[in-house]
Motif scaffolding. Structure first.
Motif, PDB file in Angstrom:
ATOM      1  N   ILE A  30       0.830  -1.199   0.000  1.00 11.25           N
ATOM      2  CA  ILE A  30       0.000   0.000   0.000  1.00 11.25           C
ATOM      3  C   ILE A  30       0.868   1.254   0.000  1.00 11.25           C
ATOM      4  O   ILE A  30       2.013   1.227   0.415  1.00 11.25           O
ATOM      5  CB  ILE A  30      -1.007   0.034   1.166  1.00 11.25           C
ATOM      6  N   GLU A  31       0.281   2.333  -0.491  1.00 13.38           N
ATOM      7  CA  GLU A  31       0.975   3.616  -0.559  1.00 13.38           C
ATOM      8  C   GLU A  31       0.045   4.731  -0.101  1.00 13.38           C
ATOM      9  O   GLU A  31      -1.166   4.564  -0.061  1.00 13.38           O
ATOM     10  CB  GLU A  31       1.415   3.906  -2.000  1.00 13.38           C
ATOM     11  N   ASN A  32       0.643   5.859   0.202  1.00 15.59           N
ATOM     12  CA  ASN A  32      -0.092   7.080   0.554  1.00 15.59           C
ATOM     13  C   ASN A  32      -1.139   6.855   1.648  1.00 15.59           C
ATOM     14  O   ASN A  32      -2.278   7.294   1.528  1.00 15.59           O
ATOM     15  CB  ASN A  32      -0.737   7.702  -0.681  1.00 15.59           C
ATOM     16  N   VAL A  33      -0.740   6.171   2.699  1.00  8.77           N
ATOM     17  CA  VAL A  33      -1.644   5.916   3.822  1.00  8.77           C
ATOM     18  C   VAL A  33      -1.846   7.213   4.602  1.00  8.77           C
ATOM     19  O   VAL A  33      -0.893   7.902   4.934  1.00  8.77           O
ATOM     20  CB  VAL A  33      -1.066   4.852   4.778  1.00  8.77           C
ATOM     21  N   ARG A  34      -3.095   7.534   4.871  1.00  9.72           N
ATOM     22  CA  ARG A  34      -3.424   8.716   5.673  1.00  9.72           C
ATOM     23  C   ARG A  34      -4.557   8.359   6.626  1.00  9.72           C
ATOM     24  O   ARG A  34      -5.530   7.710   6.234  1.00  9.72           O
ATOM     25  CB  ARG A  34      -3.894   9.876   4.792  1.00  9.72           C
ATOM     26  N   ILE A  35      -4.395   8.788   7.865  1.00 13.57           N
ATOM     27  CA  ILE A  35      -5.478   8.679   8.842  1.00 13.57           C
ATOM     28  C   ILE A  35      -5.774  10.094   9.307  1.00 13.57           C
ATOM     29  O   ILE A  35      -4.908  10.767   9.850  1.00 13.57           O
ATOM     30  CB  ILE A  35      -5.107   7.790  10.035  1.00 13.57           C
ATOM     31  N   ASN A  36      -6.994  10.525   9.055  1.00 12.19           N
ATOM     32  CA  ASN A  36      -7.422  11.857   9.479  1.00 12.19           C
ATOM     33  C   ASN A  36      -8.245  11.688  10.753  1.00 12.19           C
ATOM     34  O   ASN A  36      -9.352  11.148  10.717  1.00 12.19           O
ATOM     35  CB  ASN A  36      -8.238  12.525   8.381  1.00 12.19           C
ATOM     36  N   PHE A  37      -7.684  12.140  11.855  1.00 13.70           N
ATOM     37  CA  PHE A  37      -8.355  11.972  13.140  1.00 13.70           C
ATOM     38  C   PHE A  37      -9.671  12.744  13.200  1.00 13.70           C
ATOM     39  O   PHE A  37     -10.670  12.246  13.711  1.00 13.70           O
ATOM     40  CB  PHE A  37      -7.426  12.413  14.291  1.00 13.70           C
ATOM     41  N   LEU A  38      -9.683  13.958  12.665  1.00 16.20           N
ATOM     42  CA  LEU A  38     -10.892  14.787  12.745  1.00 16.20           C
ATOM     43  C   LEU A  38     -12.066  14.197  11.974  1.00 16.20           C
ATOM     44  O   LEU A  38     -13.193  14.216  12.452  1.00 16.20           O
ATOM     45  CB  LEU A  38     -10.595  16.204  12.257  1.00 16.20           C
ATOM     46  N   THR A  39     -11.797  13.677  10.789  1.00 12.59           N
ATOM     47  CA  THR A  39     -12.880  13.105   9.991  1.00 12.59           C
ATOM     48  C   THR A  39     -13.041  11.609  10.216  1.00 12.59           C
ATOM     49  O   THR A  39     -13.959  10.997   9.675  1.00 12.59           O
ATOM     50  CB  THR A  39     -12.648  13.356   8.483  1.00 12.59           C
ATOM     51  N   GLN A  40     -12.108  11.028  11.010  1.00 15.34           N
ATOM     52  CA  GLN A  40     -12.138   9.594  11.292  1.00 15.34           C
ATOM     53  C   GLN A  40     -12.107   8.782   9.995  1.00 15.34           C
ATOM     54  O   GLN A  40     -12.890   7.856   9.791  1.00 15.34           O
ATOM     55  CB  GLN A  40     -13.367   9.221  12.129  1.00 15.34           C
ATOM     56  N   ARG A  41     -11.189   9.159   9.093  1.00 16.81           N
ATOM     57  CA  ARG A  41     -11.107   8.499   7.800  1.00 16.81           C
ATOM     58  C   ARG A  41      -9.708   7.948   7.557  1.00 16.81           C
ATOM     59  O   ARG A  41      -8.709   8.605   7.813  1.00 16.81           O
ATOM     60  CB  ARG A  41     -11.451   9.488   6.688  1.00 16.81           C
ATOM     61  N   LEU A  42      -9.674   6.720   7.048  1.00 17.60           N
ATOM     62  CA  LEU A  42      -8.446   6.064   6.628  1.00 17.60           C
ATOM     63  C   LEU A  42      -8.472   5.998   5.101  1.00 17.60           C
ATOM     64  O   LEU A  42      -9.460   5.551   4.520  1.00 17.60           O
ATOM     65  CB  LEU A  42      -8.382   4.649   7.208  1.00 17.60           C
ATOM     66  N   THR A  43      -7.411   6.457   4.455  1.00 20.01           N
ATOM     67  CA  THR A  43      -7.294   6.331   3.007  1.00 20.01           C
ATOM     68  C   THR A  43      -5.932   5.731   2.673  1.00 20.01           C
ATOM     69  O   THR A  43      -4.956   5.939   3.386  1.00 20.01           O
ATOM     70  CB  THR A  43      -7.447   7.687   2.268  1.00 20.01           C
TER      71      THR A  43
END
Length: 74
Positions: A30-43
């Motif tokens: 996998i690449e470009n892993v992001r976890i946005n705490f405010l939106t509770q989103r994993l991409t």
């Protein structure tokens, strides 16, 4: 490469999100892993044929690091 987005539940703090993101970035498929705490989103991005394997690795790592955290599809 395809981008995948998931809702991440029960993540308690931004620091936890950063730590999880750092560990998930080490997964080779996998690449470009992001976890946005405010939106509770994993991409993340991966080849379509690796989607299920990537999810299996991600769920295993999350369960070990943060047992109360779950992910669900968008």
């Amino acid at each position: 490469m395809k981008t995948y987005k998931f809702k991440i539940n029960n993540l308690d703090c931004a620091n936890c999100a950063n730590e999880l993101e750092s560990v998930l970035q080490k997964i080779d498929i996998i690449e470009n892993v992001r976890i946005n705490f405010l939106t509770q989103r994993l991409t993340f991005e991966c080849l379509e044929e690796n989607e299920m394997t990537a999810l299996k690795h991600i769920k295993k790592i999350i369960k070990k690091a943060e047992p109360d955290v779950t992910i669900e599809g968008y």
